[in-house]
Enzyme design. Structure first.
Site, PDB file in Angstrom:
ATOM      1  N   GLN A  69      -8.104 -13.393   4.150  1.00 17.41           N
ATOM      2  CA  GLN A  69      -9.014 -12.076   3.832  1.00 17.41           C
ATOM      3  C   GLN A  69      -9.341 -12.017   2.509  1.00 17.41           C
ATOM      4  O   GLN A  69      -8.424 -11.719   1.496  1.00 17.41           O
ATOM      5  CB  GLN A  69      -8.033 -11.000   4.317  1.00 17.41           C
ATOM      6  CG  GLN A  69      -8.241  -9.720   3.995  1.00 17.41           C
ATOM      7  CD  GLN A  69      -7.048  -8.264   4.362  1.00 17.41           C
ATOM      8  OE1 GLN A  69      -7.114  -7.458   3.743  1.00 17.41           O
ATOM      9  NE2 GLN A  69      -6.547  -8.646   5.295  1.00 17.41           N
ATOM     10  N   TYR A  75       0.878  -1.149   0.135  1.00 18.41           N
ATOM     11  CA  TYR A  75       0.127  -0.057  -0.133  1.00 18.41           C
ATOM     12  C   TYR A  75       0.913   1.364   0.065  1.00 18.41           C
ATOM     13  O   TYR A  75       1.760   1.664   0.871  1.00 18.41           O
ATOM     14  CB  TYR A  75      -1.063   0.015   1.064  1.00 18.41           C
ATOM     15  CG  TYR A  75      -2.007  -1.238   1.184  1.00 18.41           C
ATOM     16  CD1 TYR A  75      -2.317  -1.978   0.167  1.00 18.41           C
ATOM     17  CD2 TYR A  75      -2.532  -1.338   2.501  1.00 18.41           C
ATOM     18  CE1 TYR A  75      -3.151  -2.926   0.124  1.00 18.41           C
ATOM     19  CE2 TYR A  75      -3.331  -2.443   2.782  1.00 18.41           C
ATOM     20  CZ  TYR A  75      -3.712  -3.097   1.281  1.00 18.41           C
ATOM     21  OH  TYR A  75      -4.838  -4.369   1.448  1.00 18.41           O
TER      22      TYR A  75
HETATM   23  N1  NAP Z   1      -6.237  -7.986   0.868  1.00 19.63           N
HETATM   24  C1  NAP Z   1      -6.439  -7.496  -0.445  1.00 19.63           C
HETATM   25  O1  NAP Z   1      -6.379  -7.937  -1.258  1.00 19.63           O
HETATM   26  C2  NAP Z   1      -7.144  -6.261  -0.240  1.00 19.63           C
HETATM   27  C3  NAP Z   1      -7.860  -5.562  -1.390  1.00 19.63           C
HETATM   28  C4  NAP Z   1      -8.141  -4.310  -1.081  1.00 19.63           C
HETATM   29  C5  NAP Z   1      -8.463  -3.845   0.124  1.00 19.63           C
HETATM   30  N2  NAP Z   1      -8.175  -4.500   1.226  1.00 19.63           N
HETATM   31  C6  NAP Z   1      -8.306  -4.023   2.368  1.00 19.63           C
HETATM   32  O2  NAP Z   1      -9.653  -3.678   2.826  1.00 19.63           O
HETATM   33  C7  NAP Z   1      -9.530  -2.140   3.361  1.00 19.63           C
HETATM   34  C8  NAP Z   1     -10.880  -1.580   2.843  1.00 19.63           C
HETATM   35  O3  NAP Z   1     -11.159  -1.735   1.459  1.00 19.63           O
HETATM   36  P1  NAP Z   1     -11.994  -0.439   0.649  1.00 19.63           P
HETATM   37  O4  NAP Z   1     -11.403   0.941   1.022  1.00 19.63           O
HETATM   38  O5  NAP Z   1     -12.199  -0.752  -0.661  1.00 19.63           O
HETATM   39  O6  NAP Z   1     -13.137  -0.772   1.461  1.00 19.63           O
HETATM   40  P2  NAP Z   1     -14.746  -0.029   1.266  1.00 19.63           P
HETATM   41  O7  NAP Z   1     -15.157   0.085   2.876  1.00 19.63           O
HETATM   42  O8  NAP Z   1     -15.743  -1.158   0.494  1.00 19.63           O
HETATM   43  O9  NAP Z   1     -14.775   1.419   0.797  1.00 19.63           O
HETATM   44  C9  NAP Z   1     -14.135   2.480   1.321  1.00 19.63           C
HETATM   45  C10 NAP Z   1     -14.704   3.630   0.652  1.00 19.63           C
HETATM   46  O10 NAP Z   1     -15.772   3.956   0.621  1.00 19.63           O
HETATM   47  C11 NAP Z   1     -16.095   5.367   0.853  1.00 19.63           C
HETATM   48  N3  NAP Z   1     -17.085   5.268   2.489  1.00 19.63           N
HETATM   49  C12 NAP Z   1     -16.566   4.418   3.211  1.00 19.63           C
HETATM   50  N4  NAP Z   1     -17.676   4.771   4.274  1.00 19.63           N
HETATM   51  C13 NAP Z   1     -18.587   5.602   3.587  1.00 19.63           C
HETATM   52  C14 NAP Z   1     -19.596   6.224   4.264  1.00 19.63           C
HETATM   53  N5  NAP Z   1     -20.114   5.652   5.568  1.00 19.63           N
HETATM   54  N6  NAP Z   1     -20.479   6.947   3.466  1.00 19.63           N
HETATM   55  C15 NAP Z   1     -20.053   7.393   2.011  1.00 19.63           C
HETATM   56  N7  NAP Z   1     -18.910   6.905   1.492  1.00 19.63           N
HETATM   57  C16 NAP Z   1     -18.020   5.906   2.370  1.00 19.63           C
HETATM   58  C17 NAP Z   1     -14.843   5.992   1.078  1.00 19.63           C
HETATM   59  O11 NAP Z   1     -14.541   6.437  -0.257  1.00 19.63           O
HETATM   60  P3  NAP Z   1     -14.654   7.864  -0.853  1.00 19.63           P
HETATM   61  O12 NAP Z   1     -14.988   8.848   0.326  1.00 19.63           O
HETATM   62  O13 NAP Z   1     -13.404   8.391  -1.290  1.00 19.63           O
HETATM   63  O14 NAP Z   1     -15.421   7.989  -1.832  1.00 19.63           O
HETATM   64  C18 NAP Z   1     -13.948   4.778   1.451  1.00 19.63           C
HETATM   65  O15 NAP Z   1     -12.679   4.943   1.288  1.00 19.63           O
HETATM   66  C19 NAP Z   1      -8.439  -1.820   2.607  1.00 19.63           C
HETATM   67  O16 NAP Z   1      -7.829  -0.490   3.191  1.00 19.63           O
HETATM   68  C20 NAP Z   1      -7.573  -2.803   2.961  1.00 19.63           C
HETATM   69  O17 NAP Z   1      -7.060  -2.852   4.340  1.00 19.63           O
HETATM   70  C21 NAP Z   1      -7.446  -5.626   1.014  1.00 19.63           C
END
Ligand code: NAP
Length: 315
Positions: free
Chosen positions: A178, A55
Site C-alpha cells: 500500500q 487512525y
Molecule cells: N498506508 C498509509 O500509510 C496511508 C496513509 C494515508 C492514507 N491511507 C489510506 O488511504 C485512504 C485515502 O486517503 P485520502 O483520504 O488522503 O485519499 P484521497 O482520496 O486522495 O482524498 C480524500 C479527500 O478528498 C476529498 N474528496 C474525495 N472525493 C472528492 C470528490 N469527488 N470531490 C471533492 N472532494 C473529494 C475529501 O476531503 P474533504 O471533503 O474533506 O475536502 C476526501 O476526504 C485513507 O483513508 C487510508 O485508508 C493510507
C-alpha cells in the site's frame, strides 16, 4: 463497480475502496455524515474498507466497524494495520512478534470481527528482523486471524526480502503493498516499487489517489471552508502549490471532453496502471462516493493518457 484480483491472490476487491484515515474516529466530520458515507460506499458496490489501528488511535476501527457490522461479513473485505505506537509502552509499536500478536486481537475487538481479510505492516521496522515479521504474519494466517497480509510504504528491497524469506521457508508471503500514488505523487511507485511487485504478483492498493482532494479541482479558486486543506494545514502545504494548481486546472478540459469529473479522471489514471489493484479514496460526504465510484468504468485511451502526461510534465 469493477472487482479486481488483489495481485495474484484469488480474493476480489472493488477497484475503488474507502479508507478510514482522518475522516473517521477523529471527530472531524459529523457522526451521521461519516456513517452515511460508509453506507453509500457499500450500496455503490465498494467492498474493500481500509482501516488501521492508529487512525484516531482505534476510534476509526470502532466507527467504521459499527457501520460495517450491519452487512454480511462475507460481502466485505476489511483491512487493518500495525506498526505505529499506540501508547508510550516500549513494546506497543513496531513489527515485533509481540506487538503484532497483541495488536491484531485489539483491532479485531474494535472492529467487531473474528478475522481481518488483509493485515498491513504499516511501515518497515528497522528494529525487527524481517524474518520475525514474516513468521508472525504466517502464524496469524494459520490461526485464521488474518487471511492475507501486506506491507505499506516498504521499499522495493524490503518487499523483495520479505517474499524471498517466505519462499525459502514456505511461509505465506505478502500479497499486497500500500503506497501513496497519484498524478502528483508517482516517482517512487513507478521507479522503485512496481518493478519489484509486478513480477511477484503483489497487487498495489494505492492511497491518497486524489492527492487528498487536490486533484478534484475543489481548490481551483482558493480554499473552501469545509475541506481537508482548510482543516489540515500540513496537507495544504504539501499539495496546494502554484505548479500543482496550474496542472489541476489544465486537466479540466481533458476531463470535460470525456464527460468526466477531474476526480474520476485522476482515479482512472491510477487504475489504468498495470500492477495497481485498487485506489483507496477518502470521502466526507455520500456525494463524493457517487462521483468517485464512476471512475472504475472510465477507460482512458492512449491519446488521453498522452494529453495528461503533457499536463503533468508542465508542457
Ligand atoms: N498506508 C498509509 O500509510 C496511508 C496513509 C494515508 C492514507 N491511507 C489510506 O488511504 C485512504 C485515502 O486517503 P485520502 O483520504 O488522503 O485519499 P484521497 O482520496 O486522495 O482524498 C480524500 C479527500 O478528498 C476529498 N474528496 C474525495 N472525493 C472528492 C470528490 N469527488 N470531490 C471533492 N472532494 C473529494 C475529501 O476531503 P474533504 O471533503 O474533506 O475536502 C476526501 O476526504 C485513507 O483513508 C487510508 O485508508 C493510507
Amino acid at each position: 463497480m469493477q472487482y479486481r484480483r488483489l495481485g495474484n491472490a484469488g480474493m476480489r476487491i472493488s477497484a475503488v475502496a474507502l479508507g478510514g484515515w482522518i475522516n473517521y474516529g477523529e471527530g472531524k466530520i459529523a457522526e451521521d455524515a461519516a456513517q452515511a458515507t460508509v453506507r453509500r460506499a457499500y450500496e455503490q458496490g465498494i467492498n474493500f474498507f481500509d482501516i488501521a489501528d492508529i487512525y484516531g488511535k482505534g476510534e476509526s476501527e470502532k466507527q467504521m466497524g459499527a457501520v460495517l457490522k450491519d452487512y454480511p461479513r462475507h460481502t466485505l473485505v476489511i483491512s487493518s494495520k500495525v506498526f505505529w505506537p499506540m501508547s508510550d509502552e516500549v513494546n506497543d509499536q513496531g513489527l515485533s512478534r509481540k506487538h503484532i500478536f497483541e495488536s491484531v486481537e485489539k483491532s479485531l475487538k474494535r472492529i467487531g470481527s473474528d478475522y481481518l481479510d488483509i493485515y498491513f505492516c504499516h511501515r518497515p521496522d528497522p528494529e525487527t528482523p524481517i524474518e520475525e515479521t514474516v513468521r508472525a504474519m504466517d502464524d496469524l494466517v494459520h490461526q485464521g486471524k488474518i487471511l492475507y497480509w501486506g506491507t505499506s510504504e516498504w521499499g522495493g528491497e524490503q518487499i523483495a526480502e520479505a517474499t524471498a524469506i517466505a519462499d525459502k521457508r514456505n511461509l505465506y508471503a505478502p500479497v499486497t503493498e500500500q503506497p501513496q500514488y497519484s498524478m502528483l505523487w508517482r516517482e517512487r511507485v513507478e521507479g522503485e516499487i512496481l518493478p519489484i511487485t509486478q513480477p511477484r504478483g503483489i497487487g498495489l492498493v494505492v492511497w491518497s489517489p486524489l492527492a487528498q482532494g487536490m486533484l478534484t479541482g475543489k481548490y481551483d479558486d482558493g480554499l473552501p471552508e469545509d475541506s481537508r486543506f482548510a482543516r489540515e494545514g500540513w496537507a495544504k502545504e504539501r499539495y496546494m502549490t502554484e505548479a500543482n494548481t496550474a496542472k489541476v486546472r489544465a486537466l479540466k478540459p481533458i476531463a470535460d471532453e470525456l464527460g468526466a469529473t477531474r476526480a474520476q479522471l485522476a482515479l482512472a489514471w491510477t487504475l489504468r496502471q498495470k500492477g495497481v489493484s485498487c485506489a483507496i479514496i477518502g470521502a466526507t460526504k455520500p456525494g463524493q462516493i457517487d462521483d468517485n465510484v464512476a471512475a472504475a468504468d472510465l477507460v482512458l485511451g492512449d491519446d488521453v493518457v498522452a494529453a495528461i502526461e503533457r499536463v503533468l510534465a508542465g508542457k
